[in-house]
Design an enzyme around this catalytic site. Structure first.
Site, short mmCIF file in Angstrom:
data_model
loop_
_atom_site.label_atom_id
_atom_site.label_comp_id
_atom_site.label_asym_id
_atom_site.label_seq_id
_atom_site.Cartn_x
_atom_site.Cartn_y
_atom_site.Cartn_z
N SER A 110 0.89 -1.25 -0.14
CA SER A 110 -0.07 -0.12 0.06
C SER A 110 0.75 1.22 -0.11
O SER A 110 1.95 1.21 0.65
CB SER A 110 -0.72 -0.11 0.99
OG SER A 110 -1.27 1.38 1.52
N SER A 111 0.38 2.23 -0.64
CA SER A 111 1.14 3.28 -0.60
C SER A 111 1.53 3.99 0.77
O SER A 111 2.29 4.98 0.90
CB SER A 111 0.35 4.60 -1.46
OG SER A 111 -0.65 4.88 -1.07
N CYS A 112 0.47 3.38 1.80
CA CYS A 112 0.86 4.17 3.02
C CYS A 112 2.15 3.70 3.86
O CYS A 112 2.45 4.10 5.09
CB CYS A 112 -0.23 3.67 4.23
SG CYS A 112 -0.58 2.28 4.51
N TYR A 139 -1.13 -0.83 9.93
CA TYR A 139 -1.25 -1.48 8.71
C TYR A 139 0.19 -1.36 7.90
O TYR A 139 0.43 -2.11 7.03
CB TYR A 139 -2.63 -0.53 7.95
CG TYR A 139 -2.59 -1.25 6.40
CD1 TYR A 139 -3.41 -2.53 6.29
CD2 TYR A 139 -2.54 -0.45 5.41
CE1 TYR A 139 -3.88 -2.90 5.13
CE2 TYR A 139 -2.74 -0.87 4.18
CZ TYR A 139 -3.33 -2.00 4.12
OH TYR A 139 -3.62 -2.58 2.90
N LYS A 143 2.41 -3.99 6.34
CA LYS A 143 3.09 -4.09 4.62
C LYS A 143 4.33 -4.33 4.42
O LYS A 143 4.84 -4.57 3.71
CB LYS A 143 2.11 -3.11 3.89
CG LYS A 143 0.68 -3.12 3.98
CD LYS A 143 0.29 -4.71 3.15
CE LYS A 143 -1.36 -4.74 2.97
NZ LYS A 143 -1.42 -5.95 2.17
N HIS A 182 -13.21 3.22 2.67
CA HIS A 182 -12.41 4.14 2.00
C HIS A 182 -13.37 5.48 1.48
O HIS A 182 -14.32 5.23 1.50
CB HIS A 182 -11.55 3.70 1.04
CG HIS A 182 -10.40 2.78 1.45
ND1 HIS A 182 -10.43 1.43 1.38
CD2 HIS A 182 -9.16 3.05 2.15
CE1 HIS A 182 -9.38 0.73 2.02
NE2 HIS A 182 -8.76 1.70 2.38
N TRP A 205 -15.69 13.84 5.80
CA TRP A 205 -14.71 14.00 7.09
C TRP A 205 -13.49 14.78 6.56
O TRP A 205 -13.04 14.92 5.57
CB TRP A 205 -14.30 12.38 7.23
CG TRP A 205 -15.13 11.62 7.70
CD1 TRP A 205 -16.46 11.81 8.13
CD2 TRP A 205 -15.11 10.11 8.07
NE1 TRP A 205 -17.05 10.52 8.41
CE2 TRP A 205 -16.39 9.62 8.53
CE3 TRP A 205 -14.17 9.33 7.81
CZ2 TRP A 205 -16.44 8.09 8.51
CZ3 TRP A 205 -14.12 7.84 8.02
CH2 TRP A 205 -15.37 7.22 8.26
N ARG A 212 -5.15 12.90 -2.99
CA ARG A 212 -5.11 11.36 -3.03
C ARG A 212 -5.08 11.24 -4.49
O ARG A 212 -5.58 11.57 -5.33
CB ARG A 212 -6.20 10.67 -2.39
CG ARG A 212 -6.44 10.72 -0.77
CD ARG A 212 -5.22 10.12 -0.36
NE ARG A 212 -5.35 10.08 1.26
CZ ARG A 212 -4.94 10.78 2.24
NH1 ARG A 212 -4.05 11.84 1.39
NH2 ARG A 212 -5.25 10.97 3.39
O1 GFB Z 1 -9.90 6.92 1.91
P1 GFB Z 1 -9.55 7.19 3.22
O2 GFB Z 1 -10.37 6.47 4.42
O3 GFB Z 1 -7.84 6.72 3.68
O4 GFB Z 1 -9.55 8.47 3.42
P2 GFB Z 1 -6.52 7.34 3.54
C1 GFB Z 1 -9.23 9.71 2.60
C2 GFB Z 1 -9.63 11.14 2.83
O5 GFB Z 1 -11.00 11.17 2.54
C3 GFB Z 1 -9.17 11.47 4.43
C4 GFB Z 1 -11.40 11.76 3.80
O6 GFB Z 1 -8.79 12.78 4.47
C5 GFB Z 1 -10.62 11.27 4.80
O7 GFB Z 1 -10.83 12.14 6.18
N1 GFB Z 1 -12.91 11.51 3.92
C6 GFB Z 1 -13.93 12.44 3.83
C7 GFB Z 1 -13.45 10.42 4.02
N2 GFB Z 1 -15.00 11.92 3.85
C8 GFB Z 1 -14.92 10.33 3.97
C9 GFB Z 1 -15.66 9.49 4.42
O8 GFB Z 1 -16.86 9.58 4.48
N3 GFB Z 1 -14.84 8.23 4.50
C10 GFB Z 1 -13.72 8.09 4.54
N4 GFB Z 1 -13.24 6.77 4.66
N5 GFB Z 1 -13.05 9.24 4.36
C11 GFB Z 1 -6.12 4.83 4.13
C12 GFB Z 1 -5.39 4.02 5.16
O9 GFB Z 1 -5.58 6.11 4.19
O10 GFB Z 1 -5.68 4.57 2.74
C13 GFB Z 1 -5.23 2.51 4.88
O11 GFB Z 1 -6.19 3.97 6.27
C14 GFB Z 1 -4.78 2.41 3.40
O12 GFB Z 1 -4.03 2.27 5.37
C15 GFB Z 1 -5.77 3.16 2.45
O13 GFB Z 1 -3.34 2.79 3.29
C16 GFB Z 1 -4.97 3.33 0.95
O14 GFB Z 1 -6.25 7.56 2.09
O15 GFB Z 1 -6.44 8.52 4.32
#
Ligand code: GFB
Length: 327
Positions: A110-112, A139, A143, A182, A205, A212
């Site tokens: 993963s890119s994280c 996580y 990875k 996500h 959120w 991204r």
């Molecule tokens: O996709 P996401 O959950 O993961 O969130 P990450 C990306 C961004 O979208 C964050 C915002 O800045 C969230 O605050 N966001 C806005 C939301 N609204 C929402 C919502 O309703 N739901 C969610 N989920 N986000 C993950 C990692 O990070 O990326 C994992 O936690 C993994 O480990 C994955 O690497 C690819 O990109 O921040």
């Protein structure tokens, strides 16, 4: 190296977002000897069960697309689960793969794995050059351990085990649960439900400022099969789309695709996570692979998938057990 169409191939995690896309791609390419197991059929946390599976099925090629995954909140709230389950799953599959004489294995990271404040775009060599993003370091550590497992087994035992680091993924068979998903599947669901109920606002959120990079799972699947056939190196390789957008822009795009006419509200009590995660995929692009699905097209497809799932929630687009048979 072209894989024989009757090669024995195991896709671990074949029911998930990435695994199901790899499965469809392998079918499309005419591979006839695919093995997949649901969680109920094979518990990947159970080393003995994985060993027995390998001994019985003797796969020659393995895609490790099985993992405990989730969005920013799930990662933040379940550190033990994300660390333990991912370490255990990948240890069982990678060590078991060596023991069973698997010819080639592709591990998906993963890119994280990259430092929170890594220079952008992120090159493979930035691994372990700074602290990780705290919401998903558990996580990420798992990875990173998976990458190191593949490298160690290559060095010590000569295994052809490779690793690919995908950027943020979306597509068919995604998780639409609002707490654990996500961002893209979450927003598709939120905007759709707001449109249907006639709500005036949708709450997203964070601040909407983070950037991204999103890749459609069908593109990742093509990359995985490409790498299985064309890449054999200790150095892991990035798989990205090449450009990124802000979460705010992504929300506007989904709002437009779904046809929601109300307001978007930002809940800054929720975490933003990493400010930016754009990968440098030039190493992969130089080998001749390119993504095919642009974000707007991909999101339209994803919305159709969501509508199919919401009409028929338990259905999966892949069979649960088809090993050893043409499918
Ligand atoms: O996709 P996401 O959950 O993961 O969130 P990450 C990306 C961004 O979208 C964050 C915002 O800045 C969230 O605050 N966001 C806005 C939301 N609204 C929402 C919502 O309703 N739901 C969610 N989920 N986000 C993950 C990692 O990070 O990326 C994992 O936690 C993994 O480990 C994955 O690497 C690819 O990109 O921040």
């Amino acid at each position: 190296m072209e894989l024989a169409r009757n090669a024995r191939i195991y896709v671990a995690g074949h029911g998930g977002l990435v695994g199901s896309a790899i499965w469809r791609e392998l079918q499309r390419r005419g591979f006839t000897h695919l093995a997949g197991r649901t969680h109920a059929e094979l518990d990947l946390l159970d080393a003995g069960a994985v060993r027995e599976f390998y001994d019985r099925e003797k796969p020659e090629f393995v895609f490790v697309a099985a993992a405990r995954v989730g969005g920013i909140l799930a990662n933040d709230r379940r550190p033990a689960g994300f660390l333990y389950e991912n370490l255990q799953i990948q240890n069982n599959l990678i060590h078991g793969g060596w023991r069973a004489g698997v010819k080639k294995l592709l591990f998906l990271g993963s890119s994280c794995i990259y430092p929170k404040h890594a220079p952008q775009p992120m090159k493979e060599e930035y691994l372990l050059t700074g602290p990780l993003e705290p919401t998903n370091e558990w996580y990420a550590i798992a990875k990173i351990a998976g990458i190191k497992m593949c490298q160690a087994y290559r060095r010590q035992y000569g295994c052809d085990f490779i690793s690919a680091m995908p950027t943020n993924m979306y597509g068919a068979n995604d998780n639409y649960d609002l707490q654990s998903s996500h961002v893209l599947p979450a927003l598709i669901r939120k905007f759709h439900e707001a449109k249907v109920s006639g709500a005036g606002t949708v709450t997203c959120w964070g601040t909407g400022a983070p950037l991204r990079e999103f890749l459609h799972a069908d593109d990742l699947a093509r990359a995985c099969v490409f790498l299985m056939e064309n890449y054999s190196d200790e150095q892991f390789i990035n798989v990205g789309y090449g450009t990124d957008i802000s979460i705010r822009e992504a929300a506007e795009l989904i709002k437009h695709i779904v046809g929601f006419r109300g307001e978007v509200v930002w809940d800054s009590s929720k975490p933003d996570g990493t400010p930016r995660k754009l990968m440098d995929s030039s190493r992969l692009f130089a080998l001749g692979w390119k993504p095919q699905v642009d974000l707007e097209t991909g999101l339209r497809l994803a919305y159709e998938d969501f509508l199919r799932h919401s009409r028929q929630p338990p259905a999966r687009s892949v069979p649960t057990q088809v090993d050893g048979k043409a499918v």
